[in-house]
Motif scaffolding. Sequence first.
Motif, mmCIF file in Angstrom:
data_model
loop_
_atom_site.group_PDB
_atom_site.id
_atom_site.type_symbol
_atom_site.label_atom_id
_atom_site.label_comp_id
_atom_site.label_asym_id
_atom_site.label_seq_id
_atom_site.Cartn_x
_atom_site.Cartn_y
_atom_site.Cartn_z
ATOM 1 N N MET A 1 -9.139 -14.434 -5.788
ATOM 2 C CA MET A 1 -8.179 -14.151 -3.908
ATOM 3 C C MET A 1 -8.037 -13.228 -3.784
ATOM 4 S SD MET A 1 -5.973 -15.123 -2.120
ATOM 5 C CE MET A 1 -5.396 -16.771 -3.123
ATOM 6 N N ALA A 2 -8.120 -11.797 -4.638
ATOM 7 C CA ALA A 2 -8.514 -10.147 -3.724
ATOM 8 C C ALA A 2 -9.442 -10.472 -3.032
ATOM 9 C CB ALA A 2 -8.505 -9.104 -4.637
ATOM 10 N N LEU A 3 -11.080 -10.513 -3.215
ATOM 11 C CA LEU A 3 -12.220 -10.386 -2.431
ATOM 12 C C LEU A 3 -11.970 -11.090 -1.673
ATOM 13 C CD1 LEU A 3 -15.107 -10.504 -5.498
ATOM 14 C CD2 LEU A 3 -13.877 -8.578 -4.723
ATOM 15 N N ARG A 4 -11.672 -12.190 -1.161
ATOM 16 C CA ARG A 4 -11.769 -13.041 -0.464
ATOM 17 C C ARG A 4 -10.724 -12.429 0.627
ATOM 18 N NH1 ARG A 4 -10.648 -17.725 -4.042
ATOM 19 N NH2 ARG A 4 -8.543 -17.889 -3.478
ATOM 20 N N PHE A 5 -9.625 -12.150 0.297
ATOM 21 C CA PHE A 5 -8.893 -11.430 0.849
ATOM 22 C C PHE A 5 -9.525 -9.776 2.145
ATOM 23 C CE2 PHE A 5 -5.380 -8.094 2.610
ATOM 24 C CZ PHE A 5 -4.505 -9.017 3.134
ATOM 25 N N ALA A 6 -10.423 -9.225 0.964
ATOM 26 C CA ALA A 6 -10.824 -7.907 1.429
ATOM 27 C C ALA A 6 -11.925 -8.856 1.990
ATOM 28 C CB ALA A 6 -11.735 -7.269 -0.036
ATOM 29 N N GLY A 53 8.409 -3.191 9.767
ATOM 30 C CA GLY A 53 7.577 -5.077 10.092
ATOM 31 C C GLY A 53 7.453 -4.490 8.334
ATOM 32 N N ILE A 54 6.245 -5.369 7.917
ATOM 33 C CA ILE A 54 6.211 -6.600 6.766
ATOM 34 C C ILE A 54 4.908 -6.230 6.913
ATOM 35 C CG2 ILE A 54 8.142 -8.035 6.721
ATOM 36 C CD1 ILE A 54 6.995 -10.726 7.831
ATOM 37 N N LYS A 55 4.504 -6.841 5.391
ATOM 38 C CA LYS A 55 3.121 -6.393 4.980
ATOM 39 C C LYS A 55 2.652 -6.943 4.173
ATOM 40 C CE LYS A 55 3.147 -2.215 3.213
ATOM 41 N NZ LYS A 55 2.006 -0.132 3.459
ATOM 42 N N GLY A 56 1.589 -8.307 3.510
ATOM 43 C CA GLY A 56 0.837 -8.703 2.148
ATOM 44 C C GLY A 56 0.070 -7.813 1.545
ATOM 45 N N ILE A 57 0.463 -7.226 0.648
ATOM 46 C CA ILE A 57 -0.170 -6.300 -0.639
ATOM 47 C C ILE A 57 -1.289 -6.776 -1.010
ATOM 48 C CG2 ILE A 57 -0.551 -3.598 -1.550
ATOM 49 C CD1 ILE A 57 2.221 -2.975 0.031
ATOM 50 N N ILE A 58 -2.545 -6.611 -1.626
ATOM 51 C CA ILE A 58 -3.448 -6.649 -2.146
ATOM 52 C C ILE A 58 -3.274 -5.216 -3.697
ATOM 53 C CG2 ILE A 58 -5.193 -7.869 -3.951
ATOM 54 C CD1 ILE A 58 -5.507 -9.620 -2.017
ATOM 55 N N ASP A 59 -3.310 -5.537 -4.806
ATOM 56 C CA ASP A 59 -3.458 -3.781 -5.170
ATOM 57 C C ASP A 59 -3.226 -4.354 -7.039
ATOM 58 O OD1 ASP A 59 -0.713 -4.386 -6.162
ATOM 59 O OD2 ASP A 59 -0.541 -2.631 -4.770
ATOM 60 N N PRO A 60 -4.248 -3.649 -8.049
ATOM 61 C CA PRO A 60 -3.707 -3.782 -9.585
ATOM 62 C C PRO A 60 -3.001 -4.314 -10.083
ATOM 63 C CG PRO A 60 -5.304 -2.005 -8.425
ATOM 64 C CD PRO A 60 -3.953 -1.744 -7.077
ATOM 65 N N TYR A 62 -1.453 -3.334 -12.552
ATOM 66 C CA TYR A 62 -1.219 -1.892 -12.769
ATOM 67 C C TYR A 62 -1.959 -0.755 -13.200
ATOM 68 C CZ TYR A 62 -3.629 -3.184 -17.520
ATOM 69 O OH TYR A 62 -4.309 -3.291 -18.295
ATOM 70 N N LEU A 63 -1.358 0.317 -12.997
ATOM 71 C CA LEU A 63 -2.191 1.452 -12.198
ATOM 72 C C LEU A 63 -3.298 1.558 -13.505
ATOM 73 C CD1 LEU A 63 0.081 4.676 -11.941
ATOM 74 C CD2 LEU A 63 -1.417 3.575 -10.222
ATOM 75 N N GLY A 64 -4.888 1.317 -13.577
ATOM 76 C CA GLY A 64 -5.586 1.016 -14.292
ATOM 77 C C GLY A 64 -6.221 -0.115 -14.634
ATOM 78 N N SER A 65 -5.320 -1.373 -13.707
ATOM 79 C CA SER A 65 -6.083 -2.951 -13.955
ATOM 80 C C SER A 65 -7.149 -3.015 -13.414
ATOM 81 C CB SER A 65 -4.744 -3.748 -14.116
ATOM 82 O OG SER A 65 -4.856 -4.692 -14.319
ATOM 83 N N ASP A 66 -8.031 -4.012 -13.672
ATOM 84 C CA ASP A 66 -8.862 -4.952 -13.103
ATOM 85 C C ASP A 66 -8.977 -5.810 -12.904
ATOM 86 O OD1 ASP A 66 -8.622 -5.709 -15.897
ATOM 87 O OD2 ASP A 66 -10.957 -5.821 -16.004
ATOM 88 N N ASN A 67 -7.321 -6.950 -12.592
ATOM 89 C CA ASN A 67 -7.017 -7.512 -12.296
ATOM 90 C C ASN A 67 -6.005 -7.329 -11.291
ATOM 91 O OD1 ASN A 67 -8.222 -9.519 -14.118
ATOM 92 N ND2 ASN A 67 -6.995 -8.674 -15.974
ATOM 93 N N TYR A 68 -5.635 -8.643 -9.966
ATOM 94 C CA TYR A 68 -4.783 -7.817 -9.321
ATOM 95 C C TYR A 68 -4.443 -9.166 -8.970
ATOM 96 C CZ TYR A 68 -8.580 -4.673 -8.025
ATOM 97 O OH TYR A 68 -9.231 -2.888 -8.198
ATOM 98 N N LYS A 69 -3.164 -8.626 -7.734
ATOM 99 C CA LYS A 69 -1.738 -9.322 -7.347
ATOM 100 C C LYS A 69 -1.488 -9.140 -6.199
ATOM 101 C CE LYS A 69 1.799 -6.162 -8.207
ATOM 102 N NZ LYS A 69 1.035 -4.140 -8.007
ATOM 103 N N ASP A 257 -10.639 -0.385 -16.121
ATOM 104 C CA ASP A 257 -10.906 -0.601 -14.767
ATOM 105 C C ASP A 257 -11.044 1.268 -13.508
ATOM 106 O OD1 ASP A 257 -12.785 0.160 -12.791
ATOM 107 O OD2 ASP A 257 -12.579 -1.666 -11.541
ATOM 108 N N LYS A 258 -11.580 2.054 -14.237
ATOM 109 C CA LYS A 258 -11.237 3.272 -13.306
ATOM 110 C C LYS A 258 -11.392 3.150 -11.269
ATOM 111 C CE LYS A 258 -15.426 5.561 -13.763
ATOM 112 N NZ LYS A 258 -16.179 4.319 -15.276
ATOM 113 N N ASN A 259 -11.831 2.336 -11.279
ATOM 114 C CA ASN A 259 -11.764 1.911 -9.678
ATOM 115 C C ASN A 259 -10.813 1.088 -9.605
ATOM 116 O OD1 ASN A 259 -14.275 3.085 -9.017
ATOM 117 N ND2 ASN A 259 -15.548 1.848 -10.589
ATOM 118 N N GLN A 260 -9.629 1.108 -8.210
ATOM 119 C CA GLN A 260 -8.814 0.440 -8.201
ATOM 120 C C GLN A 260 -9.080 0.618 -6.081
ATOM 121 O OE1 GLN A 260 -5.763 0.624 -10.514
ATOM 122 N NE2 GLN A 260 -8.270 0.592 -11.120
#
Length: 276
Positions: A1-6, A53-60, A62-69, A257-260
């Motif tokens: 999902m995160a990659l498709r949004f990106a 305004g409002i926005k939708g956010i895709i981010d880790p 938790y800090l350091g996670s390699d999974n996204y929400k 993951d150190k890349n966020q």
Amino acid sequence: MALRFASAVVAAILGSTTLANAADVVAPYESAPAAPQPATVDYAGADFVFELGIKGIIDPEYLGSDNYKIRPGVILSVEYLNLPGIGSFGGPDGLGFSIGPSFDYVGARKASDHPELSGLDDVDPTYQAGIKASYAWQYAEVYGSARYAFGGAKGFVGDLGANLIARPTDTLTLKLGPTASLASKSYMEDYFSVSPSESAASGGRFATYDAKGGFKSVGVAASARYEFRPDWFLNADASWDRLVGSAKDSPIVKASDKNQYSFTLGISKRFSLDLW
């Protein structure tokens, strides 16, 4: 999902730039059009101009996670403020010095939701509030913010950054530049330290670790902003941050993951108020 949004965000930004560049092509012997200038807004005597305004956010997760929400967020920025006897901040052309509020939110981290964190203490949601200041020229800007964090994690956090600015059309603004974030020791401890009891509860998977304050991440951010009708905006943002220093060396980050990455898409409206 995160990659498709990106991919959608990147495609939108690149598509807008391609169309804008195509519009700038001129036939032989024609004079090239003048570069678009920052749009000047008629404030009509208003003392306070802001966007909401409002926005939708895709981010880790938790800090350091390699999974996204995916989560919702709020867009709030101050474009112009006039204080009698003190002066004004910001302006109709968006250039010069401006100052406004800065907010952020970090969701809860629960070991029960993430099996890879088994043994670690939960961290409740963290709220951040503070101030942001920036100075903009026609083709560049610098900015910084400082916030106090409370809730699950406590302490001070800050951001620094600079952007190159392109205005392919009067209604489209593109930005790209480096970023950095800092945090106090107490904030870093709440997210990246591992206590002896946590290490034991994890069965030794996480070694005891004492996080220090300092730089938390460095990265790059890009944004596209399109005024699709007067005072209405579409906003797209994408960023890559690499955890550094004490955050990078945490056993929690080494196990993930150190890349966020972060991606946002939102809509906002400009409001003007006559206060004085």
